[in-house]
Design a protein around this motif. Structure first.
Motif, short mmCIF file in Angstrom:
data_model
loop_
_atom_site.label_atom_id
_atom_site.label_comp_id
_atom_site.label_asym_id
_atom_site.label_seq_id
_atom_site.Cartn_x
_atom_site.Cartn_y
_atom_site.Cartn_z
N THR A 77 -3.48 -0.81 -8.15
CA THR A 77 -4.81 -1.40 -7.97
C THR A 77 -5.58 -0.58 -6.96
O THR A 77 -5.08 -0.30 -5.86
CB THR A 77 -4.69 -2.85 -7.47
N VAL A 78 -6.80 -0.20 -7.33
CA VAL A 78 -7.66 0.57 -6.45
C VAL A 78 -8.82 -0.31 -6.04
O VAL A 78 -9.51 -0.88 -6.88
CB VAL A 78 -8.19 1.84 -7.16
N VAL A 79 -9.02 -0.43 -4.72
CA VAL A 79 -10.14 -1.21 -4.19
C VAL A 79 -11.13 -0.22 -3.57
O VAL A 79 -10.75 0.57 -2.69
CB VAL A 79 -9.65 -2.22 -3.11
N PRO A 80 -12.37 -0.23 -4.05
CA PRO A 80 -13.35 0.76 -3.59
C PRO A 80 -13.86 0.46 -2.17
O PRO A 80 -14.99 0.01 -1.98
CB PRO A 80 -14.48 0.67 -4.63
N THR B 60 -8.63 1.89 -0.90
CA THR B 60 -7.35 1.22 -0.73
C THR B 60 -6.63 1.19 -2.07
O THR B 60 -7.18 0.73 -3.06
CB THR B 60 -7.57 -0.24 -0.24
N VAL B 61 -5.41 1.71 -2.07
CA VAL B 61 -4.59 1.72 -3.28
C VAL B 61 -3.31 0.93 -2.99
O VAL B 61 -2.65 1.17 -1.99
CB VAL B 61 -4.23 3.16 -3.72
N ARG C 43 0.85 -1.19 0.00
CA ARG C 43 0.00 0.00 0.00
C ARG C 43 0.89 1.24 0.00
O ARG C 43 2.04 1.21 0.41
CB ARG C 43 -0.92 -0.02 1.21
N TYR C 44 0.31 2.33 -0.43
CA TYR C 44 1.02 3.60 -0.50
C TYR C 44 1.63 3.95 0.86
O TYR C 44 2.80 4.32 0.96
CB TYR C 44 0.05 4.71 -0.96
N SER C 45 0.84 3.81 1.91
CA SER C 45 1.31 4.17 3.25
C SER C 45 2.49 3.30 3.69
O SER C 45 3.40 3.77 4.37
CB SER C 45 0.18 4.10 4.27
N GLU C 46 2.51 2.03 3.30
CA GLU C 46 3.65 1.15 3.62
C GLU C 46 4.91 1.65 2.94
O GLU C 46 5.99 1.68 3.55
CB GLU C 46 3.37 -0.28 3.15
#
Length: 147
Positions: free
Chosen positions: A97-100, A105-106, A65-68
């Motif tokens: 990948t974008v999860v709605p 969550t990206v 994930r972006y934050s990671e």
């Protein structure tokens, strides 16, 4: 002069790539992939979850994930990480990948092309970590001699 098909023109252009020529696309690609944030981002995505000081790149690639990525890449600004990930996605090295969900969550992962580049970066990262003491000693010797 004979007429060439589009495929023939593309093959000829590919054969003529020369990274020493500023206008060459391969020159621009080398400029991009030699950027420190690109190198570190690819290394992070390619080396799995064992990101601790002294850890090698033995882990396998994984989705992050972006934050990671932002936590792992000490010193990277949000703007720089976003720009880096967008350029890697544009070049086909990373997929997004974008999860709605709420919040959205990206996540990012290396593509097959990105994995092939990661293998080279993995060796470069390992070399830097292995030879850092030698480089620091050489810098000290040089600085003492020049000063």
């Amino acid at each position: 002069m004979a007429t060439m098909t589009a495929a023939q023109r593309k093959a000829q252009a590919k054969a003529e790539y020369d990274a020493f020529v500023t206008a060459c696309p391969s020159h621009k690609l080398l400029d991009r992939i030699s950027d420190k944030w690109v190198t570190l981002t690819l290394a992070a995505l390619g080396s799995g979850s064992s990101h601790r000081p002294g850890a090698d790149c033995a882990g396998g690639p994984r989705t992050m994930r972006y934050s990671e990525l932002q936590r792992l890449l000490a010193g990277v600004s949000q703007k720089m990480l976003t720009q880096t990930l967008r350029s890697l996605e544009r070049d086909g090295l990373v997929s997004r990948t974008v999860v709605p969900t709420v919040p959205v969550t990206v996540s990012y992962e290396l593509t097959d092309l990105g994995l092939s580049l990661y293998e080279t970066i993995r060796g470069l990262k390992a070399w830097a970590e292995t030879h850092m003491d030698d480089v620091l000693a050489n810098r000290e010797t040089y600085d003492t001699r020049v000063a």
